[in-house]
Scaffold this motif. Structure first.
Motif, PDB file in Angstrom:
ATOM      1  N   GLU A 190      46.245 -81.049 -85.244  1.00 31.06           N
ATOM      2  CA  GLU A 190      46.614 -79.987 -86.185  1.00 31.06           C
ATOM      3  C   GLU A 190      48.127 -80.014 -86.394  1.00 31.06           C
ATOM      4  OE1 GLU A 190      46.797 -75.546 -85.136  1.00 31.06           O
ATOM      5  OE2 GLU A 190      44.887 -75.736 -86.199  1.00 31.06           O
ATOM      6  N   ARG A 191      48.557 -79.827 -87.654  1.00 28.80           N
ATOM      7  CA  ARG A 191      49.985 -79.830 -87.946  1.00 28.80           C
ATOM      8  C   ARG A 191      50.593 -78.468 -87.612  1.00 28.80           C
ATOM      9  NH1 ARG A 191      53.354 -82.952 -91.291  1.00 28.80           N
ATOM     10  NH2 ARG A 191      51.580 -84.045 -92.193  1.00 28.80           N
ATOM     11  N   TRP A 230      52.817 -82.768 -85.189  1.00 28.85           N
ATOM     12  CA  TRP A 230      51.394 -82.691 -84.883  1.00 28.85           C
ATOM     13  C   TRP A 230      51.179 -82.216 -83.455  1.00 28.85           C
ATOM     14  CZ3 TRP A 230      48.160 -83.103 -88.825  1.00 28.85           C
ATOM     15  CH2 TRP A 230      48.589 -83.807 -89.964  1.00 28.85           C
ATOM     16  N   ASP A 240      41.387 -76.387 -96.695  1.00 29.50           N
ATOM     17  CA  ASP A 240      42.046 -76.510 -95.398  1.00 29.50           C
ATOM     18  C   ASP A 240      41.230 -77.392 -94.460  1.00 29.50           C
ATOM     19  OD1 ASP A 240      44.239 -75.751 -93.655  1.00 29.50           O
ATOM     20  OD2 ASP A 240      42.760 -74.618 -92.512  1.00 29.50           O
ATOM     21  N   ALA A 260      42.572 -80.800 -92.763  1.00 28.33           N
ATOM     22  CA  ALA A 260      42.542 -81.026 -91.318  1.00 28.33           C
ATOM     23  C   ALA A 260      41.904 -82.378 -90.998  1.00 28.33           C
ATOM     24  CB  ALA A 260      41.778 -79.901 -90.634  1.00 28.33           C
ATOM     25  N   GLN A 291      44.314 -85.081 -91.898  1.00 33.33           N
ATOM     26  CA  GLN A 291      45.628 -84.906 -91.273  1.00 33.33           C
ATOM     27  C   GLN A 291      46.718 -84.727 -92.336  1.00 33.33           C
ATOM     28  OE1 GLN A 291      46.545 -87.716 -88.167  1.00 33.33           O
ATOM     29  NE2 GLN A 291      44.437 -87.791 -87.449  1.00 33.33           N
ATOM     30  N   ARG A 294      48.432 -78.518 -94.205  1.00 28.69           N
ATOM     31  CA  ARG A 294      47.433 -77.479 -94.045  1.00 28.69           C
ATOM     32  C   ARG A 294      47.808 -76.207 -94.793  1.00 28.69           C
ATOM     33  NH1 ARG A 294      44.567 -77.997 -89.339  1.00 28.69           N
ATOM     34  NH2 ARG A 294      43.344 -76.264 -90.179  1.00 28.69           N
ATOM     35  N   HIS A 319      34.707 -74.331 -89.650  1.00 25.14           N
ATOM     36  CA  HIS A 319      36.162 -74.382 -89.709  1.00 25.14           C
ATOM     37  C   HIS A 319      36.723 -73.053 -89.232  1.00 25.14           C
ATOM     38  CE1 HIS A 319      40.044 -75.810 -90.837  1.00 25.14           C
ATOM     39  NE2 HIS A 319      40.232 -74.917 -91.783  1.00 25.14           N
ATOM     40  N   LYS A 320      37.716 -73.108 -88.357  1.00 25.77           N
ATOM     41  CA  LYS A 320      38.312 -71.911 -87.760  1.00 25.77           C
ATOM     42  C   LYS A 320      37.281 -71.104 -86.968  1.00 25.77           C
ATOM     43  CE  LYS A 320      42.372 -72.460 -89.769  1.00 25.77           C
ATOM     44  NZ  LYS A 320      43.581 -72.817 -88.988  1.00 25.77           N
TER      45      LYS A 320
END
Length: 207
Positions: A54-55, A61, A137, A141, A144, A147, A174-175
Motif C-alpha cells: 500500500e502506498r 510503499w 481504489d 491497489a 500499485q 491510491r 476492499h477495505k
C-alpha cells in the motif's frame, strides 16, 4: 494482490522493520507491528511473510495485512477462525442493520409525505459515486498505482454513500480487513443516519 517476502530488518523496540519481496529483491517495504497479524508472537528477521503493498501519504510503499507464510492446513484453520470472529463483530453485522433502518426511515418519510423529492436521487447519485470510488481504489491497489485518500472515501460515506461503501467492502473485498478504517466508516454511517433522521423526523415534531 498478496505477495510473498522475507523480513530482512526488524527493530523490536520501535516496532518496525522492512520486508523484501521474493519477486522484487531490490525493493524494501516498510512494516509496522500494527500491520502484523501476531498470532501470539513478534516478527523475526528471516521469516517468510505474506503481505499486501500500500502506498503511504508520502509516496513510499509499505506492507499491510502481514502474516506468516504457513502451511495450507494452518491457513485454512486460521481463515475459518477469522471468518467466525468477523461474523461476530459489530463491524460486520451492524452495517446491514443500519441499511435496513435507513430503508425504514425513508419508507416512513415517504408514507407521511415528508420525503423531499430530490433526496432519493441524491442518495442514488452519492452511492453510485462512492461505489465507483471504491472500485477505482481497489484497481489502483492491485496495480500499485496512486491510491484514493482514505479521507476522501470517508467523506463520501459521511455525505450518504455509506450503504454503497459497505456493499463495496463485501463485494469487492476492499477495505474489509482494516479494523481502524471500518470503525471510522461505521462512525460516518451513524452520523449520516442520525442527521437524516433528525432532518426527516424533526419537521413533524417541530410542527
Amino acid at each position: 494482490m498478496e505477495r510473498l517476502g522475507k523480513l530482512v530488518e526488524w527493530n523490536d523496540a520501535r516496532g518496525y522493520g522492512f520486508i523484501v519481496a521474493v519477486d522484487a529483491p531490490g525493493q524494501r517495504y516498510f512494516l509496522h507491528v500494527h500491520e502484523y497479524r501476531r498470532m501470539g508472537r513478534r516478527p523475526e528477521v528471516g521469516e517468510l511473510l505474506r503481505f499486501v503493498v500500500e502506498r503511504q501519504p508520502d509516496g513510499r510503499w509499505r506492507a499491510v495485512d502481514v502474516a506468516r507464510a504457513v502451511s495450507v492446513a494452518h491457513r485454512q484453520v486460521r481463515a475459518t477462525t477469522g471468518r467466525r470472529h468477523d461474523r461476530a463483530s459489530p463491524l460486520t453485522w451492524l452495517p446491514p442493520v443500519l441499511v435496513v433502518l435507513l430503508g425504514a426511515l425513508l419508507a416512513w418519510a415517504a408514507w407521511h409525505g415528508l420525503l423531499p423529492a430530490p433526496l432519493p436521487m441524491g442518495l442514488l447519485a452519492i452511492n453510485a459515486v462512492t461505489f465507483v470510488a471504491y472500485w477505482i481504489d481497489k484497481r489502483a491497489a492491485q496495480a500499485q498505482a496512486r491510491r484514493t485518500p482514505e479521507a476522501t472515501l470517508h467523506l463520501l460515506e459521511l455525505l450518504g454513500g455509506w450503504p454503497a461503501a459497505w456493499l463495496a467492502q463485501r463485494v469487492l473485498r476492499h477495505k474489509s480487513r482494516k479494523e481502524n478504517y471500518r470503525l471510522v466508516f461505521l462512525a460516518a454511517a451513524f452520523v449520516n443516519l442520525a442527521a437524516m433522521a433528525l432532518f426527516l423526523i424533526g419537521e413533524p415534531i417541530a410542527a
